[in-house]
Design an enzyme around this catalytic site. Structure first.
Site, short mmCIF file in Angstrom:
data_model
loop_
_atom_site.label_atom_id
_atom_site.label_comp_id
_atom_site.label_asym_id
_atom_site.label_seq_id
_atom_site.Cartn_x
_atom_site.Cartn_y
_atom_site.Cartn_z
N TYR A 45 -41.13 17.73 -60.16
CA TYR A 45 -41.18 16.02 -60.68
C TYR A 45 -40.69 15.87 -61.92
CZ TYR A 45 -46.46 15.71 -58.52
OH TYR A 45 -47.42 15.31 -58.03
N THR A 78 -44.63 16.83 -67.24
CA THR A 78 -43.42 15.20 -66.45
C THR A 78 -44.60 14.44 -66.10
OG1 THR A 78 -42.25 17.54 -65.72
CG2 THR A 78 -41.78 15.15 -65.10
N GLU A 154 -42.08 28.15 -58.20
CA GLU A 154 -42.67 27.19 -57.44
C GLU A 154 -42.72 28.89 -55.90
OE1 GLU A 154 -45.01 25.05 -55.68
OE2 GLU A 154 -44.81 25.12 -58.53
N CYS A 186 -43.23 22.75 -70.26
CA CYS A 186 -43.11 22.58 -68.89
C CYS A 186 -44.78 23.36 -68.82
CB CYS A 186 -42.50 23.65 -67.97
SG CYS A 186 -42.22 23.11 -66.57
N1 DGL Z 1 -45.44 21.48 -64.69
C1 DGL Z 1 -44.14 20.43 -64.60
C2 DGL Z 1 -44.71 20.21 -66.13
O1 DGL Z 1 -45.18 20.73 -66.89
C3 DGL Z 1 -42.90 20.90 -63.94
C4 DGL Z 1 -42.61 19.19 -63.39
C5 DGL Z 1 -41.85 19.92 -62.70
O2 DGL Z 1 -41.99 19.64 -61.51
O3 DGL Z 1 -40.41 19.86 -62.11
O4 DGL Z 1 -43.66 19.57 -66.25
#
Ligand code: DGL
Length: 264
Positions: A45, A78, A154, A186
């Protein structure tokens, strides 16, 4: 009809990262059933626009509401920093979010320099900008985008040389500038803590907000009289819209976890 307090806690993330939050919630609230959405198909995201992140957050929220969740934990920095204001204004269900813990780091730093590793979407958000503007002027924040890390996690490449190379590149400037706190902004990054520790050593303390999110979830459930106090059977279901082997690997030591593919 199932009574409200026995309904599940809904949790979503752009992928598998929010399982680090799920583990904290499950430890603190073992009587609660949960439904987790891993939107791995749309990860990361962090590279998307605010509008796209809001749209994906709406989609995830509506699935969890339709599945009967009583509260939603946005287990993604995010999505929280870009979409939680919209979600709170438009859905009549409590939300818990996660934001990078720069405040606690700024209160504890002795060198006056803290580092933050997060996605571009989080670091560029107006919510993060507001939080960093409220930090004591004597504290310097070194911001670093963790480009490429979410994709590798991932893919299950948490321990790869590729990820180590990226971490060395991202963390070296913080080490050189004598930062003494590193904020993980994150929810994917707690899976990198062993690698990060081997790079930063003992002089930098890692701060991650997973336990605080679980505590906040409990506080809201108590306040809204939604905490499950019955001894009914707990169910923990994980839905992923991509290949599920990484989730299976993460939960190999857990029993009574259901992992299903769902097209969402
Ligand atoms: N786990 C998401 C976060 O805490 C990852 C964000 C992403 O998908 O870029 O920001």
């Amino acid at each position: 009809m199932i009574i409200k307090s026995q309904q599940p806690i809904g949790i979503f993330d752009s992928g598998i990262g929010g399982t680090s939050i799920w583990k904290e919630i499950n430890t603190l609230l073992p009587k609660e059933s949960t439904i987790y959405l891993s939107d791995s198909k749309n990860a990361p995201y962090g590279q998307k626009t605010k509008e796209e992140i809001i749209d994906l957050s709406i989609k995830n929220t509506e699935i969890l509401i339709n599945k009967g969740c009583k509260i939603i934990v946005v287990a993604c920095n995010t999505a929280t920093t870009n979409a939680i204001e919209y979600l709170r204004a438009n859905y009549n269900i409590p939300f818990v979010g996660i934001e990078p813990a720069i405040k606690p780091a700024s209160l504890q730093t002795e060198t006056g320099i803290i580092g933050i590793l997060a996605t571009k979407g989080t670091l560029n958000s107006s919510l993060f900008e507001k939080s960093s503007a409220n930090i004591n002027d004597n504290v310097q924040i070194i911001e670093q985008i963790g480009e490429g890390l979410v994709e590798l996690i991932e893919n299950g490449e948490m321990h790869s040389l590729k990820i180590r190379g990226l971490l060395e590149k991202y963390l070296s400037p913080m080490i050189a500038k004598k930062c003494d706190y590193l904020v993980l902004g994150c929810t994917h990054y707690p899976y990198l803590i062993p690698q990060i520790k081997s790079i930063i050593g003992n002089n930098i303390t890692i701060i991650d907000s997973g336990a605080a999110v679980a505590k906040q979830t409990k506080n809201i459930l108590v306040e809204k009289e939604l905490l499950n106090t019955s001894n009914n059977q707990v169910s923990n279901t994980f839905y992923i819209n991509k290949e599920k082997s990484v989730l299976k690997e993460i939960f190999k030591e857990y029993d009574k976890i259901e992992i299903d593919y769902l097209d969402f």
